[in-house]
Design an enzyme around this catalytic site. Structure first.
Site, PDB file in Angstrom:
ATOM      1  N   ASP A   1      14.891   0.186   2.700  1.00  0.00           N
ATOM      2  CA  ASP A   1      13.620  -0.527   2.796  1.00  0.00           C
ATOM      3  C   ASP A   1      13.220  -1.058   1.423  1.00  0.00           C
ATOM      4  O   ASP A   1      12.073  -0.922   1.007  1.00  0.00           O
ATOM      5  CB  ASP A   1      12.559   0.405   3.373  1.00  0.00           C
ATOM      6  CG  ASP A   1      11.391  -0.376   3.962  1.00  0.00           C
ATOM      7  OD1 ASP A   1      11.539  -1.604   4.124  1.00  0.00           O
ATOM      8  OD2 ASP A   1      10.349   0.229   4.238  1.00  0.00           O
TER       9      ASP A   1
ATOM     10  N   LEU B   1      -4.666   4.626  -2.309  1.00  0.00           N
ATOM     11  CA  LEU B   1      -3.962   3.574  -3.039  1.00  0.00           C
ATOM     12  C   LEU B   1      -3.415   2.540  -2.083  1.00  0.00           C
ATOM     13  O   LEU B   1      -3.254   1.387  -2.423  1.00  0.00           O
ATOM     14  CB  LEU B   1      -2.802   4.178  -3.825  1.00  0.00           C
ATOM     15  CG  LEU B   1      -3.165   5.016  -5.034  1.00  0.00           C
ATOM     16  CD1 LEU B   1      -1.929   5.644  -5.623  1.00  0.00           C
ATOM     17  CD2 LEU B   1      -3.866   4.169  -6.079  1.00  0.00           C
ATOM     18  N   GLY B   2      -3.122   2.967  -0.885  1.00  0.00           N
ATOM     19  CA  GLY B   2      -2.594   2.008   0.068  1.00  0.00           C
ATOM     20  C   GLY B   2      -1.952   2.711   1.230  1.00  0.00           C
ATOM     21  O   GLY B   2      -1.758   3.919   1.224  1.00  0.00           O
TER      22      GLY B   2
ATOM     23  N   GLY C   1       1.304   2.803   2.873  1.00  0.00           N
ATOM     24  CA  GLY C   1       2.695   2.412   2.817  1.00  0.00           C
ATOM     25  C   GLY C   1       3.357   2.728   4.131  1.00  0.00           C
ATOM     26  O   GLY C   1       2.709   3.104   5.089  1.00  0.00           O
ATOM     27  N   GLY C   2       4.679   2.567   4.139  1.00  0.00           N
ATOM     28  CA  GLY C   2       5.385   3.005   5.322  1.00  0.00           C
ATOM     29  C   GLY C   2       5.260   4.509   5.373  1.00  0.00           C
ATOM     30  O   GLY C   2       5.035   5.147   4.349  1.00  0.00           O
ATOM     31  N   PHE C   3       5.340   5.075   6.504  1.00  0.00           N
ATOM     32  CA  PHE C   3       5.400   6.517   6.686  1.00  0.00           C
ATOM     33  C   PHE C   3       4.123   7.266   6.344  1.00  0.00           C
ATOM     34  O   PHE C   3       4.074   8.467   6.455  1.00  0.00           O
ATOM     35  CB  PHE C   3       6.533   7.133   5.869  1.00  0.00           C
ATOM     36  CG  PHE C   3       7.818   6.389   5.987  1.00  0.00           C
ATOM     37  CD1 PHE C   3       8.537   6.430   7.166  1.00  0.00           C
ATOM     38  CD2 PHE C   3       8.292   5.628   4.940  1.00  0.00           C
ATOM     39  CE1 PHE C   3       9.719   5.734   7.283  1.00  0.00           C
ATOM     40  CE2 PHE C   3       9.485   4.922   5.060  1.00  0.00           C
ATOM     41  CZ  PHE C   3      10.203   4.982   6.232  1.00  0.00           C
TER      42      PHE C   3
ATOM     43  N   ILE D   1      -0.153   7.326   4.372  1.00  0.00           N
ATOM     44  CA  ILE D   1      -1.135   6.786   3.442  1.00  0.00           C
ATOM     45  C   ILE D   1      -0.917   7.404   2.063  1.00  0.00           C
ATOM     46  O   ILE D   1      -0.592   8.584   1.957  1.00  0.00           O
ATOM     47  CB  ILE D   1      -2.556   7.094   3.936  1.00  0.00           C
ATOM     48  CG1 ILE D   1      -2.742   6.461   5.316  1.00  0.00           C
ATOM     49  CG2 ILE D   1      -3.603   6.590   2.971  1.00  0.00           C
ATOM     50  CD1 ILE D   1      -4.053   6.801   5.954  1.00  0.00           C
ATOM     51  N   VAL D   2      -1.090   6.610   1.021  1.00  0.00           N
ATOM     52  CA  VAL D   2      -0.887   7.116  -0.334  1.00  0.00           C
ATOM     53  C   VAL D   2      -2.234   7.246  -1.046  1.00  0.00           C
ATOM     54  O   VAL D   2      -3.051   6.325  -1.002  1.00  0.00           O
ATOM     55  CB  VAL D   2       0.027   6.176  -1.140  1.00  0.00           C
ATOM     56  CG1 VAL D   2       0.325   6.758  -2.497  1.00  0.00           C
ATOM     57  CG2 VAL D   2       1.310   5.910  -0.378  1.00  0.00           C
TER      58      VAL D   2
END
Ligand SMILES: *[C@@H]1O[C@H](CO)[C@@H](O)[C@H](O)[C@H]1NC(C)=O
Ligand SMILES: *[C@@H]1O[C@H](CO)[C@@H](O)[C@H](O)[C@H]1NC(C)=O
Ligand SMILES: *[C@@H]1O[C@H](CO)[C@@H](O)[C@H](O)[C@H]1NC(C)=O
Ligand SMILES: *[C@@H]1O[C@H](CO)[C@@H](O)[C@H](O)[C@H]1NC(C)=O
Ligand SMILES: *[C@@H]1O[C@H](CO)[C@@H](O)[C@H](O)[C@H]1NC(C)=O
Ligand SMILES: *[C@@H]1O[C@H](CO)[C@@H](O)[C@H](O)[C@H]1NC(C)=O
Ligand SMILES: *[C@@H]1O[C@H](CO)[C@@H](O)[C@H](O)[C@H]1NC(C)=O
Length: 853
Positions: free
Chosen positions: A659, A540-541, A543-545, A547-548
């Site tokens: 954040d 999905l993307g 993100g911070g921290f 991968i989703v």
């Protein structure tokens, strides 16, 4: 006897007729110069491992390619494409060997659209043959000398390196081979942005490129593995890596001992280099290794003389004897400016610092002598005043060879283990401070220090645990009540548990198991299956921290899985504790954390899935943003405010988000906003924020001045981010994007200016039609401006924000000037260099200037 036809010849006759009439697919491994291969035919390698033929994803673009015959992982795995950038437009084309002895693809109008382009002198009766290695070879029949091959697909890799393929240079012919990603993996084989290419200069190493920018490097080969891939095993029984350099050739290749084991190296369309191995039992491609893996893999993350260390905080450190060139950016976690010497060198008297376990600096511009030992190398370096460091070329057998750097040392990173030694030139006084050869006494000091810290930390944790236990008793009844209130979601969780999705066991009862019940632990295999083995299609993307991925449980429930980056810097137990706390945070405007999954050192968070993804994808999209009318936007603003209020005040634990930004606001089916990524600061330890935001000045857009300048974070910093978000939602413009459109003001400055001029309604996104209430919009703008005021004390709490938003009679003060981080200082616009642009100024100057207008 002779007159009558016998049955066998009759059969043969029929069979030949059949062949010519129907042109059944060519079932052999060879195409002769009198044959052609149509789009419905294929060649098969002798043991049916690889297949050559035409494929199409759209029916309007046809490609000639090679794939594994036996592997059907959702789609076929294509490993080579002939005409990736010049597809056939219809299925009415074919492949043949033309009269000049070239392999050509002919289109519907009998025109060649692709040719192998080799030059041949005697093109008589050539054949095209597909081998079990996956190599497609054009040669004379019965010619088995590899040197006499006229053309082979292995010389033209696409995005995949198969065993036996070489990646690198032939200096004699000038031919270079590299791999380049597809535009869209499994959809569009045309040349994508990413390629993996060997740079033969200096000590050769391989770079991953994004268009014309280097984004990752392997590090030079140290005889056993790449200097930047410490996890690479020396040759094992099953796989053998080779890196070869002489005056004729420089290449990297690998071989697989057991031919029935499939392994390949490829670069995918999102720029990930992967080694994939086919797992027969589960029928999936297993990602065996990949790069770039973490922040420190980013090329030149910490600039010249910087050392990237994922275990340090911040990850960018200077080599001992150096200090940050730009301390301000450095404190903001942007290390790309690198470091400078504390003390200038005095050639004759300089000394050397030994750094252990590092990835050697970039080696394109170095001096190399493979027969020189490390002592001689050091002497040579010391004598040459422009030499900034040296190291062994190879590490096997105690080390050999000499590589010497002149000029800056770039892209160094430190590993906990498995790197190699690097000697860095320092002024004698700096070496004395540290101790030559890294100083063994220093090391023991460090160990002592670490020991003390660990002791203290353990004590604090113990105290904390006792406190929490005590607290928990007191909270028991509240908890019981909350659990009942949870109602529906709790029931659905029961359902999941009954399905065996959670590994925790409901049957167990009693106080002692309370803890386990509170931690919804997903089975790792369940997650793997749900996300289709973390396939790129499910991504999905980033993100911070981490991968989703999107996932779907067997029961049909959609989930989002965040695979945390490995350097999350937290132990399993603390992680579990945090998850337990965060799972309990439930509010209609927070994305629900369903649980987590832990496998070895890999940690994952499982969230409910949000149909409409993130706010930024809609709000900042030219076409989609018109679907957000004012009513929706107002609803989103209010929802975020309520969610944030819950985090700040109403939840059992006071959570500062740290954040908050448009990409962290997810939207459900009905476009209700839900805040995501809260609690990450807890999971990741307090002073880390998303690495990505730290990179570029522009994304500082949501950071309050006190945080940007001093790293001070409070609920009021969240309020600031909320204010930015409100103004973005109203205007449909990014705080940051705005600043690049107008060199003088960012969105906050612009909004403030309009407010002062009493033209605030001009701020509203033109794609919102006129069906809005002016007073509502003005109220929101005022709230937004109040939230972004420079002084934290002046900003309202979320409780008063919610009140101001929900009531048009609530009294509101006049906003004072916003605090913000400008990309550049407007007073110095003319003299600004590119460096100037990166400095971050909280700007009284700007505000005073505005007031004067
Ligand atoms: C293959 O396609 C050609 C036309 O391109 C057609 O004439 C032929 O019948 C097809 N063969 C088979 C086996 O489908
Ligand atoms: C391509 O054509 C085949 C056969 O006609 C059809 O089954 C398939 O759905 C088509 N694919 C696309 C993407 O149009
Ligand atoms: C075939 O290729 C030629 C040359 O590239 C091109 O001009 C022509 O339009 C193509 N025909 C079809 C039907 O694609
Ligand atoms: C073959 O040569 C032509 C003309 O030089 C060029 O346009 C084409 O890209 C080449 N094809 C391949 C496969 O290298
Ligand atoms: C090769 O691998 C296959 C499948 O993993 C295995 O069955 C076979 O025994 C292996 N052969 C050798 C020679 O190791
Ligand atoms: C490399 O080092 C060896 C040993 O010191 C020396 O004999 C040789 O000349 C050097 N080669 C070059 C090219 O400098
Ligand atoms: C130092 O080494 C570099 C790289 O080999 C070389 O180009 C340069 O001439 C040397 N300088 C001196 C003074 O020897």
């Amino acid at each position: 006897m002779g007159g009558s036809t016998n049955p066998l010849s009759l059969f043969l006759l029929c069979f030949t007729t059949f062949l010519t009439l129907f042109e059944v697919s060519i079932s052999t491994d060879t195409l002769t110069s009198s044959q052609s291969l149509r789009t419905n035919q294929t060649l098969l390698s002798p043991n049916a491992i690889f297949e050559l033929g035409f494929f199409s994803y759209t029916n309007s673009t046809w490609y000639l390619g090679i794939w594994y015959k036996t592997i059907h992982d959702r789609d076929r795995t294509v490993v080579w494409v002939a005409n990736r950038d010049i597809p056939l437009q219809t299925s009415l084309g074919f492949l043949k060997i033309n009269d000049q002895g070239n392999l050509v693809i002919i289109n519907q109008s009998q025109k060649p659209i692709w040719s192998s382009n080799q030059t041949t002198t005697t093109p008589s009766n050539l054949i095209l043959q597909l081998f079990d290695s996956g190599n497609l070879v054009l040669k004379e029949p019965n010619e088995n000398d590899p040197k006499k091959i006229l053309w082979q697909s292995f010389d033209y890799p696409t995005d995949t390196l198969l065993p036996g393929m070489k990646l690198g240079w032939n200096f004699d012919t000038g031919i270079e081979k590299h791999i380049t990603s597809w535009s869209a993996t499994n959809e569009d084989p045309s040349s994508g942005d990413f390629s993996f290419k060997l740079d033969p200069r200096g000590l050769p190493e391989i770079f991953l490129w994004n268009k014309n920018q280097r984004i990752y490097r392997s590090g030079p080969w140290n005889g056993e593995r790449f200097s930047g891939v410490p996890e690479m095993q020396p040759n094992t029984d099953s796989i053998k890596f080779t890196f070869f350099v002489d005056q004729h050739e420089a290449y990297y290749t690998f071989s697989i001992v057991n031919v029935s084991l499939f392994s390949r190296l490829s670069v995918n369309s999102i720029g990930e280099l992967q080694r994939l191995t086919w797992i027969q039992s589960t029928q999936v491609w297993n990602k065996f290794w990949y790069a770039p893996k973490d922040q420190c893999d980013n090329y030149k993350e910490c600039g010249a003389y910087g050392v990237c260390d994922t275990n340090a905080s911040p990850v960018c450190q200077c080599i001992k004897g150096f200090r940050p060139r730009n301390p301000q950016a450095w404190n903001l976690r942007d290390g790309s400016d690198g470091c400078v010497r504390n003390t200038e060198l005095k050639c004759g008297s300089d000394g050397f610092l030994r750094m252990q376990n590092v990835k050697l600096p970039e080696t394109t511009l170095v001096f190399v002598n493979r027969s020189m030992g490390i002592v001689e190398c050091g002497e040579l370096c010391k004598k040459n005043c422009s030499c900034s460091g040296y190291a062994n070329v190879e590490i096997v057998n105690g080390g050999s060879g000499c590589v010497m750097w002149v000029g800056e040392l770039l892209d160094v990173r430190k590993y906990p283990s498995g790197g190699q030694d690097l000697y860095v030139r320092l002024a004698a006084s700096d070496v004395d401070d540290i101790g030559i050869e890294g100083g063994s006494h220093k090391t023991s000091d460090t160990i002592k220090a670490v020991g003390i810290i660990v002791g203290v930390a353990a004590f604090i944790l113990l105290a904390l645990a006792i406190f929490i236990l005590w607290k928990k008793r007191k909270l028991q009844c509240i908890l019981k009540w909350k659990t009942d209130k949870r109602g529906f979601s709790e029931r659905s969780q029961d359902l999941l548990m009954n399905e065996g999705v959670f590994s925790s066991n409901r049957e167990q009862t009693g106080e002692s198991n309370m803890d386990d019940l509170e931690l919804p632990l997903f089975d790792f295999n369940t997650i793997t299956m749900a996300t289709n083995n973390f396939s790129d299609e499910n991504k999905l993307g980033q993100g911070g921290f981490g991968i989703v991925y999107k996932g779907r449980l067997m029961e049909g429930q959609n989930i989002a899985v965040k695979r945390l980056s490995k350097n999350s810097g937290q132990g399993i137990d603390e992680f579990k504790n945090e998850v337990k706390l965060i799972v309990k945070l439930q509010h209609r405007n927070l994305v629900r954390l369903l649980g987590c999954s832990i496998q070895m050192d890999e940690k994952m968070l499982v969230y409910e899935y949000m149909e409409n993804r993130s706010l930024d994808a809609i709000l900042f999209d030219k076409t989609k943003r018109s679907s957000l009318d004012w009513q929706r936007r107002f609803n989103i603003i209010c929802g975020i405010a309520r969610g944030l209020l819950y985090l700040h005040q109403d939840s059992r634990f006071r959570i500062i988000h740290r954040d908050l930004k448009a990409s962290n606001i997810l939207l459900d089916k009905e476009m209700n906003p839900k805040i995501s990524d809260f609690g990450m600061a807890r999971i990741f330890g307090t002073d880390q924020t998303e690495a990505n935001t730290m990179r570029v000045v522009g994304t500082y857009g949501y950071m309050s001045p006190e945080y940007a300048m001093d790293g001070i974070f409070s609920v009021k910093s969240d309020v600031f981010s909320f204010g930015v978000l409100v103004l973005e939602i109203i205007s449909g413009k990014k705080n940051r994007g705005f600043y690049s459109a107008n060199k003088e003001l960012n969105l906050l400055g612009h909004a403030w200016k309009l407010w002062k001029e009493e033209n605030a309604l001009e701020l509203i996104d033109p794609s919102i039609d006129n069906s809005y209430s002016e007073s509502e919009v003005l109220r929101c703008i005022q709230v937004g401006l109040l939230c972004v005021q420079e002084r934290a004390e002046d900003r309202p709490t979320m409780a008063s924000v919610v009140l101001m938003l929900s009531s048009d009679t609530a009294s509101m003060s006049q906003p004072k000037n916003p605090g913000f981080c400008l990309g550049r200082n407007p007073m110095e616009t003319d003299s600004s260099s590119s460096k100037q642009e990166e400095s971050c100024t909280v700007n009284q100057v700007t505000v005073t200037m505005l007031d004067a207008r």
